[in-house]
Scaffold this active site. Structure first.
Site, PDB file in Angstrom:
ATOM      1  N   PRO A 172       0.832  -1.212   0.000  1.00  0.00           N
ATOM      2  CA  PRO A 172       0.000   0.000   0.000  1.00  0.00           C
ATOM      3  C   PRO A 172       0.861   1.255   0.000  1.00  0.00           C
ATOM      4  O   PRO A 172       1.704   1.443   0.872  1.00  0.00           O
ATOM      5  CB  PRO A 172      -0.802  -0.128   1.301  1.00  0.00           C
ATOM      6  CG  PRO A 172       0.045  -0.991   2.187  1.00  0.00           C
ATOM      7  CD  PRO A 172       0.761  -1.938   1.281  1.00  0.00           C
ATOM      8  N   SER A 176       7.066  -5.407   9.147  1.00  0.00           N
ATOM      9  CA  SER A 176       7.330  -4.158   8.423  1.00  0.00           C
ATOM     10  C   SER A 176       7.818  -3.094   9.381  1.00  0.00           C
ATOM     11  O   SER A 176       7.379  -3.040  10.534  1.00  0.00           O
ATOM     12  CB  SER A 176       6.046  -3.674   7.731  1.00  0.00           C
ATOM     13  OG  SER A 176       6.236  -2.410   7.125  1.00  0.00           O
ATOM     14  N   HIS A 205       7.610   0.047   8.096  1.00  0.00           N
ATOM     15  CA  HIS A 205       7.008   1.150   7.345  1.00  0.00           C
ATOM     16  C   HIS A 205       7.997   1.727   6.337  1.00  0.00           C
ATOM     17  O   HIS A 205       7.982   2.926   6.027  1.00  0.00           O
ATOM     18  CB  HIS A 205       6.530   2.249   8.293  1.00  0.00           C
ATOM     19  CG  HIS A 205       5.257   2.914   7.873  1.00  0.00           C
ATOM     20  ND1 HIS A 205       4.023   2.520   8.345  1.00  0.00           N
ATOM     21  CD2 HIS A 205       5.003   3.935   7.005  1.00  0.00           C
ATOM     22  CE1 HIS A 205       3.085   3.278   7.809  1.00  0.00           C
ATOM     23  NE2 HIS A 205       3.658   4.142   6.981  1.00  0.00           N
TER      24      HIS A 205
END
Length: 373
Positions: free
Chosen positions: A90, A265, A267
């Protein structure tokens, strides 16, 4: 005034032969501030760099004379069969990279037999993305202070045919984005997070002298916790993955809470700097989950060998972020399709040369240890 400095490439030049080759033409086509937003990281970008270098420290073991007939890269996730384990991560506001934005990315992912995770902050409505691309879509979600609006987003994702929800849990506040500050990034008015139209804004907050700018703000009071995860799970029929987990205790708690999957993750280095590389955090999370749900990972994937190393350490699939945006900015949907094709081809070569016919054959035995020398 347009933030695009050059039009996208009409043809992909033969000089682009790997993921990294898309970065330079992408940067040439996007205004400096927008590039800082799309490609930048938090603080000193140490986590971003570590995501890349940690993969380079891992070495693969070649195996010879293996039976390769009938080999493939297929994987099944939540009842959907995918041609390969490369999901599009995303990424918000993709029209900053290319006028076709998320529709171009979704079309490319679909054409290559893969899946795309649509950002809640996409610059295209989820319904329009779903209508344009027949391939499987997942929807990325922050649990917003406006819970009614959050639930409405979930319903929209369900009705659009999304097959999973990916809840970002590692960004209750934004990171310290010095790259964006130095470049003076301001979102162009022509590009907006259209799926968030109608959301109730947080009340304005200006910290008084001596007052905490974060902990005394409405944002901190509304930050989601484990209770909100339980609330979401009770309000959707879709599998829910939690994205942004590095600590094995958080992974175990997520599974116990009912999460259908974990995404290891940091980020992409965009929230808290000096975090460990995701490939280094992956093994402990996999051990904590103990096969109860799929574990995915993102951060630093630039080669098919990186994908194979992640699979060897227990990931079921990986998500690709910045390279997709570079390819999108440089050449639109054909660029993203080309990027995914290259990474899949590199993965197949890596599998063949390490004796793997299927993704399930990738285990820690593929990783070279000093004791083997």
């Amino acid at each position: 005034m347009s933030h695009f400095l050059k039009p996208p490439l009409e043809r992909i030049p033969p000089s682009i032969v790997c993921a990294a080759d898309y970065e330079a033409p992408a940067r040439e086509r996007i205004e400096k501030g927008v590039w800082a937003y799309l490609n930048g990281a938090a603080a000193d970008s140490l986590t971003l760099a570590e995501n890349l270098t940690a993969f380079r420290r891992l070495r693969l073991v070649p195996r010879v004379l293996a039976e390769l007939e009938g080999g493939h890269t297929g994987v099944e996730l939540f009842g959907t069969r995918l041609a390969h384990p490369l999901l599009v991560a995303p990424v918000a506001l993709q029209k900053l990279a290319h006028p076709d934005g998320e529709i171009a990315t979704a079309m490319a992912a679909s054409a290559l037999g893969g899946a795309m995770v649509v950002s809640m902050e996409a610059s295209t409505k989820i319904e329009d993305i779903a209508a344009a691309a027949p391939g499987p879509l997942w929807f990325q979600l922050h649990i917003l202070p406006d819970r009614e609006f959050t639930l409405a987003l979930v319903r929209r994702a369900e009705e659009a045919g999304c097959r999973a929800l990916v809840v970002t849990v590692d960004a209750p506040v934004s990171g310290v984005r010095n790259d964006e500050q130095r470049a003076g990034f301001v979102r162009p008015s022509s590009v907006a997070p259209v799926n968030l139209e109608g959301m109730k804004p947080l009340p304005p907050h200006i910290a008084a002298p001596g007052e905490s700018a974060i902990f005394s703000s409405p944002l901190a009071a509304a930050a989601p916790g484990w209770a909100e995860i339980a609330w979401l799970l009770s309000n959707t029929r879709l599998p829910v993955l939690l994205k942004g987990i590095l600590h094995p205790a958080d992974a175990a708690r997520a599974v116990e809470a009912g999460a259908a999957g974990i995404v290891v993750s940091n980020h992409g280095g965009r929230t808290l700097d000096t975090l460990p590389a995701t490939i280094e955090a992956l093994p402990a999370v996999v051990r904590a989950v103990a096969g109860r749900v799929p574990v995915l990972m993102d951060g630093g994937i630039r080669r098919g060998t990186d994908v194979l190393k992640a699979l060897a350490l227990g990931a079921k699939a990986v998500m690709i972020g910045r390279p997709v945006i570079h390819a999108l900015a440089a050449a639109g949907a054909p660029g993203v399709a080309h990027l995914l094709h290259m990474l899949r081809a590199e993965l197949e070569v890596s599998m063949a040369l390490t004796g793997c016919r299927r993704l399930e054959d990738a285990t820690e035995a593929l990783l070279w240890r000093d004791a083997q020398a």
